[in-house]
Scaffold this active site. Structure first.
Site, short mmCIF file in Angstrom:
data_model
loop_
_atom_site.label_atom_id
_atom_site.label_comp_id
_atom_site.label_asym_id
_atom_site.label_seq_id
_atom_site.Cartn_x
_atom_site.Cartn_y
_atom_site.Cartn_z
N LYS A 1 100.57 81.33 40.59
CA LYS A 1 99.11 81.21 40.58
C LYS A 1 98.45 82.25 39.66
O LYS A 1 99.08 83.24 39.26
CB LYS A 1 98.59 81.35 42.01
CG LYS A 1 99.02 80.19 42.94
CD LYS A 1 98.37 80.33 44.31
CE LYS A 1 98.69 79.17 45.22
NZ LYS A 1 98.02 79.30 46.55
N TYR B 1 94.81 69.64 44.88
CA TYR B 1 94.63 70.12 46.26
C TYR B 1 93.76 69.19 47.09
O TYR B 1 93.13 69.63 48.05
CB TYR B 1 94.03 71.53 46.24
CG TYR B 1 95.04 72.65 46.07
CD1 TYR B 1 96.03 72.87 47.03
CD2 TYR B 1 94.99 73.52 44.98
CE1 TYR B 1 96.94 73.91 46.89
CE2 TYR B 1 95.90 74.57 44.84
CZ TYR B 1 96.87 74.76 45.81
OH TYR B 1 97.77 75.79 45.69
N ASN C 1 97.26 84.29 46.66
CA ASN C 1 98.57 84.57 47.27
C ASN C 1 99.76 84.23 46.37
O ASN C 1 100.85 83.94 46.84
CB ASN C 1 98.67 83.91 48.65
CG ASN C 1 98.50 82.41 48.57
OD1 ASN C 1 98.37 81.84 47.49
ND2 ASN C 1 98.51 81.76 49.72
N HIS D 1 102.43 78.75 44.95
CA HIS D 1 102.33 77.50 45.72
C HIS D 1 103.72 76.90 45.85
O HIS D 1 104.54 77.02 44.94
CB HIS D 1 101.44 76.48 44.98
CG HIS D 1 101.57 75.09 45.55
ND1 HIS D 1 100.85 74.66 46.62
CD2 HIS D 1 102.41 74.06 45.22
CE1 HIS D 1 101.22 73.42 46.93
NE2 HIS D 1 102.15 73.03 46.09
N GLU E 1 103.74 66.01 44.03
CA GLU E 1 103.33 67.18 43.24
C GLU E 1 104.16 67.31 41.95
O GLU E 1 103.63 67.71 40.92
CB GLU E 1 103.45 68.44 44.11
CG GLU E 1 102.44 68.42 45.25
CD GLU E 1 102.54 69.62 46.18
OE1 GLU E 1 103.43 70.48 45.99
OE2 GLU E 1 101.71 69.70 47.10
#
Ligand code: ADP
Ligand code: MG
Length: 140
Positions: free
Chosen positions: A11, A51, A114, A117, A128
């Protein structure tokens, strides 16, 4: 256990801090193989489509803006039980709850920023991976 493939994203908070290599070392040490990889800069709309399952959550807009704030590295990890193994190496969503030695414990800044993913089920992994890669780009 079967050989699986799962989608991983490094990320914006992590690419910005130049942590791509350190994070991928953790996956490789756990026996996961990177069989596809690219660095891209998502638009907020693309992040929102990825998302979509979180559309009703209070953090959705913040999540989409964050995911479009800097480049990300999208990649496919392959290995024995790769979907669960990736989630184990990542650690809990909130770094405050993540186990020692996990990526999120070591690198995440907050529950939102964070660092990584990972797909959470075989159905998510299939969707995905298809969102970012064609079959020709998966080279085991
Ligand atoms: P995970 O990434 O562990 O599968 P979720 O699917 O529940 O977690 O959430 C997707 C992402 O949304 C999280 O990784 C995080 O970036 C963000 N997120 C989740 N919960 C929150 C929250 N309470 N506040 C802000 N962002 C959040
Ligand atoms: Mg999730």
């Amino acid at each position: 256990m079967a050989i699986e493939r799962t989608l991983s994203i490094i990320k914006p908070d992590a690419t910005k801090r130049n942590l791509t290599g350190k994070i991928n070392a953790k996956f490789e040490e756990a026996g996961l193989r990177i069989v596809a990889q690219k660095r891209i800069h998502l638009t907020p709309a693309q992040a929102g489509q990825f998302y979509a399952e979180h559309k009703e959550r209070g953090f959705y807009a913040e999540l989409c803006d964050f995911m479009a704030s800097e480049p990300v590295v999208v990649q496919v990890l392959q290995g024995e039980g790769a979907i669960l193994k990736n989630r184990e190496v990542m650690g809990a969503t909130n770094p405050a709850n993540a186990a020692d030695g996990t990526i999120r414990k070591e690198f995440a800044l907050s529950v939102g920023e964070n660092s990584v993913h990972g797909s959470d089920s075989p159905a998510s992994a299939e969707r995905e991976i298809g969102f970012f890669f064609s079959g020709l780009e998966l080279v085991g």
